[in-house]
Enzyme design. Structure first.
Site, PDB file in Angstrom:
ATOM      1  N   HIS A   1      44.124  43.257  21.845  1.00 17.79           N
ATOM      2  CA  HIS A   1      45.477  42.980  22.293  1.00 17.79           C
ATOM      3  C   HIS A   1      46.208  44.304  22.412  1.00 17.79           C
ATOM      4  O   HIS A   1      46.151  45.115  21.490  1.00 17.79           O
ATOM      5  CB  HIS A   1      46.139  42.083  21.240  1.00 17.79           C
ATOM      6  CG  HIS A   1      47.452  41.560  21.663  1.00 17.79           C
ATOM      7  ND1 HIS A   1      47.569  40.526  22.547  1.00 17.79           N
ATOM      8  CD2 HIS A   1      48.709  41.939  21.341  1.00 17.79           C
ATOM      9  CE1 HIS A   1      48.865  40.283  22.742  1.00 17.79           C
ATOM     10  NE2 HIS A   1      49.561  41.136  22.021  1.00 17.79           N
ATOM     11  N   GLY A   2      46.839  44.536  23.533  1.00 19.46           N
ATOM     12  CA  GLY A   2      47.553  45.811  23.687  1.00 19.46           C
ATOM     13  C   GLY A   2      48.977  45.583  24.127  1.00 19.46           C
ATOM     14  O   GLY A   2      49.538  44.503  23.930  1.00 19.46           O
TER      15      GLY A   2
ATOM     16  N   GLY B   1      51.529  44.343  26.101  1.00 18.91           N
ATOM     17  CA  GLY B   1      51.738  43.400  27.197  1.00 18.91           C
ATOM     18  C   GLY B   1      50.603  42.439  27.496  1.00 18.91           C
ATOM     19  O   GLY B   1      50.798  41.483  28.215  1.00 18.91           O
TER      20      GLY B   1
ATOM     21  N   LYS C   1      41.766  40.459  31.371  1.00 21.91           N
ATOM     22  CA  LYS C   1      43.017  40.849  30.725  1.00 21.91           C
ATOM     23  C   LYS C   1      44.097  39.893  31.186  1.00 21.91           C
ATOM     24  O   LYS C   1      44.370  39.795  32.385  1.00 21.91           O
ATOM     25  CB  LYS C   1      43.362  42.296  31.108  1.00 21.91           C
ATOM     26  CG  LYS C   1      44.546  42.843  30.355  1.00 21.91           C
ATOM     27  CD  LYS C   1      44.591  44.352  30.466  1.00 21.91           C
ATOM     28  CE  LYS C   1      45.686  44.939  29.615  1.00 21.91           C
ATOM     29  NZ  LYS C   1      45.600  46.386  29.527  1.00 21.91           N
TER      30      LYS C   1
ATOM     31  N   ASP D   1      47.695  57.182  30.711  1.00 18.02           N
ATOM     32  CA  ASP D   1      47.465  56.492  29.436  1.00 18.02           C
ATOM     33  C   ASP D   1      46.044  56.757  28.943  1.00 18.02           C
ATOM     34  O   ASP D   1      45.343  55.848  28.516  1.00 18.02           O
ATOM     35  CB  ASP D   1      47.716  54.992  29.626  1.00 18.02           C
ATOM     36  CG  ASP D   1      48.035  54.303  28.313  1.00 18.02           C
ATOM     37  OD1 ASP D   1      48.377  55.008  27.342  1.00 18.02           O
ATOM     38  OD2 ASP D   1      47.915  53.065  28.249  1.00 18.02           O
TER      39      ASP D   1
HETATM   40  P1  ATP Z   1      47.237  49.441  25.909  1.00 19.47           P
HETATM   41  O1  ATP Z   1      47.759  48.095  26.278  1.00 19.47           O
HETATM   42  O2  ATP Z   1      48.293  50.409  25.535  1.00 19.47           O
HETATM   43  O3  ATP Z   1      46.272  49.974  26.935  1.00 19.47           O
HETATM   44  P2  ATP Z   1      44.953  48.826  24.329  1.00 19.47           P
HETATM   45  O4  ATP Z   1      44.090  49.619  25.253  1.00 19.47           O
HETATM   46  O5  ATP Z   1      44.607  48.891  22.893  1.00 19.47           O
HETATM   47  O6  ATP Z   1      46.441  49.248  24.531  1.00 19.47           O
HETATM   48  P3  ATP Z   1      44.304  46.496  25.915  1.00 19.47           P
HETATM   49  O7  ATP Z   1      44.212  47.331  27.132  1.00 19.47           O
HETATM   50  O8  ATP Z   1      44.994  45.186  26.032  1.00 19.47           O
HETATM   51  O9  ATP Z   1      44.985  47.304  24.736  1.00 19.47           O
HETATM   52  O10 ATP Z   1      42.820  46.273  25.400  1.00 19.47           O
HETATM   53  C1  ATP Z   1      42.608  45.657  24.162  1.00 19.47           C
HETATM   54  C2  ATP Z   1      41.189  45.938  23.735  1.00 19.47           C
HETATM   55  O11 ATP Z   1      40.287  45.197  24.539  1.00 19.47           O
HETATM   56  C3  ATP Z   1      40.770  47.389  23.904  1.00 19.47           C
HETATM   57  O12 ATP Z   1      41.108  48.133  22.770  1.00 19.47           O
HETATM   58  C4  ATP Z   1      39.271  47.284  24.079  1.00 19.47           C
HETATM   59  O13 ATP Z   1      38.650  47.352  22.822  1.00 19.47           O
HETATM   60  C5  ATP Z   1      39.064  45.892  24.666  1.00 19.47           C
HETATM   61  N1  ATP Z   1      38.731  45.962  26.105  1.00 19.47           N
HETATM   62  C6  ATP Z   1      39.560  46.181  27.121  1.00 19.47           C
HETATM   63  N2  ATP Z   1      38.915  46.153  28.297  1.00 19.47           N
HETATM   64  C7  ATP Z   1      37.612  45.920  28.018  1.00 19.47           C
HETATM   65  C8  ATP Z   1      36.407  45.798  28.809  1.00 19.47           C
HETATM   66  N3  ATP Z   1      36.433  45.908  30.130  1.00 19.47           N
HETATM   67  N4  ATP Z   1      35.246  45.580  28.162  1.00 19.47           N
HETATM   68  C9  ATP Z   1      35.208  45.473  26.816  1.00 19.47           C
HETATM   69  N5  ATP Z   1      36.299  45.588  26.014  1.00 19.47           N
HETATM   70  C10 ATP Z   1      37.494  45.808  26.603  1.00 19.47           C
HETATM   71 MG    MG Z   2      43.840  49.377  27.210  1.00 19.02          MG
END
Ligand code: ATP
Ligand code: MG
Length: 437
Positions: free
Chosen positions: A173-174, A176, A194, A282
């Site tokens: 979860h990130g 948004g 996502k 980012d």
């Molecule tokens: P931000 O929203 O600031 O980018 P974040 O990168 O931690 O923060 P998300 O982009 O929502 O948050 O991603 C959450 C998590 O999901 C990531 O930390 C990653 O571990 C996992 N993730 C994202 N995309 C993929 C993917 N294509 N394959 C596998 N895991 C993924």
């Molecule tokens: Mg991310």
């Protein structure tokens, strides 16, 4: 996740699988009673029995997108079995009968045409896959995979429909959004989806659209592949390639020979984006993904900005600091090498926001100190150069590839990263199993 992994371990020990050897003269099925005991040589012997006339030294299997992956060692065999058990579980969860594990023997040269004099060919990286070269503007535009009009069509009609997606575990979860592992029933492939709620500010909506457009344009082995996106009620779902090693933020203390190869991929990914006039704003470990094939890819360009070539040019000419690539890369790679945040005086959640306070800290504070004897001179020199206080003394974004720490690992050896990812995943599984016994 735990349920799936435990099932995997159990099935590997107790359930026979069928391996289908694909030969030019037809398919040959072999039952393997205890897959966890299977080793690479056993399988090679079985293949040679089936194809006695060929010199088989390796074999391949296909991943969910049909790419062939070569198996040449026990480690790679384990990665293949782990991939197969995941696929098998997914097929079962979705009410399908598991397919046999298909392998494609790779025949070496026959003894008669072997290079007995040991002549060497001067190999060069394939420019089509090598993003280190500056890509002229016109070529950059040609490399754009699909047009914006096509993107609009896909967003309106949806290539992938919500009902064809079977959501599995939550990956994270990130800001948004929430990312899920999902199975696309029609395409028979695993995806990362996502899901972003749309009751968000207009600014964030713009960022999402920017992320989509950028993802859609990219066609690089160092950038995550975008499949499709669709809207359901107040949510947008963005479907991309699933990376089974996850993001780098969960890996602790990455060894230098692995980190070096990751750095090469990150710099090439960023260079590719720069060639498309995109600044990834980012860059951070949670947006660097790895898989068991040893690939490293950048994701999440939600806060990227597309600039005109002229602006980019002026920006590079006038002020490296507009995009302090060397600082960003050295900061995160220090964190990944040390296994800790290099400036304890800054709270970690501020680190994830990146720039101002953090850059201030890098400029004001002494550079991080590396434990003596644990890191090579080249690595420490690279980081120290990238963190020099005077911007002009740091490598320019386009020169990052030239440092000897980076060049020594620019060898296209994906096996190193692949084996490291497989080992870390195995360790994580073992810890989870212990924690739940
Ligand atoms: P931000 O929203 O600031 O980018 P974040 O990168 O931690 O923060 P998300 O982009 O929502 O948050 O991603 C959450 C998590 O999901 C990531 O930390 C990653 O571990 C996992 N993730 C994202 N995309 C993929 C993917 N294509 N394959 C596998 N895991 C993924
Ligand atoms: Mg991310």
């Amino acid at each position: 996740m735990l349920v799936l992994d435990l099932n995997n371990l159990r099935t590997m020990d107790t359930e026979a699988i069928v391996i289908r050897i694909k030969t030019p003269s037809g398919d040959m099925d072999s039952a393997v009673d205890c897959p966890s005991l299977l080793n690479f040589n056993d399988l090679l012997v079985a293949i040679r029995d089936v194809m006695p006339e060929a010199t088989v030294t390796a074999f391949e299997y296909e991943d969910e997108v049909g790419d062939r992956i070569t198996v040449r060692s026990d480690e790679e065999l384990k990665a293949m079995l782990s991939y197969y058990f995941n696929t098998m579980n997914e097929q079962r969860i979705n009410g399908l009968l598991p397919d046999p594990l298909q392998i494609f023997p790779r025949a070496g040269k026959t003894p008669g045409i072997r290079n007995i004099h040991g002549l060497k060919v001067n190999t060069r990286p394939n420019p089509a896959n090598d993003c280190t070269h500056a890509i002229p503007d016109s070529m950059a535009n040609n490399s754009l995979k699909k047009s914006s009009a096509e993107l609009k069509r896909i967003l309106t009609n949806g290539q992938i429909n919500a009902q064809d997606i079977h959501y599995q575990e939550q990956l994270g979860h990130g800001n948004g959004g929430t990312v899920y592992k999902a199975y696309y029933l029609l395409g028979k492939r695993v995806l990362a989806v996502k899901v972003i709620p749309l009751d968000i500010t207009v600014e964030l909506q713009k960022q999402i659209m920017s992320e989509l457009e950028i993802l859609y344009k990219c066609d690089s082995p160092y950038i995550i592949t975008f499949f499709s996106a669709f809207f359901v009620e107040n949510r947008i779902s963005i479907c991309t390639e699933f990376m089974d090693g996850g993001s780098l933020d969960v890996y602790k203390r990455i060894p230098e020979h692995v980190l070096g190869r990751i750095a090469v991929a990150v710099v090439k990914g960023l260079t590719y984006l720069w060639s498309l006039k995109i600044l990834h704003r980012d860059v951070k470990p949670s947006n660097m993904l790895v898989n068991t094939r040893g690939q490293v890819k950048l994701c999440d360009f939600g806060v990227s900005t597309q600039v005109h070539f002229s602006q980019m040019f002026v920006l590079y000419q006038m002020s490296q600091e507009e995009y302090p690539a060397a600082l960003i890369i050295s900061f995160f790679f220090t964190q990944l090498a040390l296994g800790m945040f290099p400036y304890p005086q800054i709270q970690k959640n501020q680190g994830s926001l990146m720039p101002l306070q953090l850059l201030q800290c890098i400029v004001d504070e002494d550079p991080p100190v590396f434990p003596v004897g644990q890191f090579s001179e080249k690595f420490v020199h690279f980081i120290t150069q990238c963190m020099r206080r005077q911007p002009k003394e740091r490598p320019a974004p386009n020169n990052l590839m030239d440092h000897s720490f980076i060049t020594q690992f620019n060898d296209g050896n994906a096996e190193v990263v692949s084996m490291w990812v497989c080992r870390c995943l195995e360790e994580r599984r073992a810890q989870q199993t212990q924690g739940h016994v």
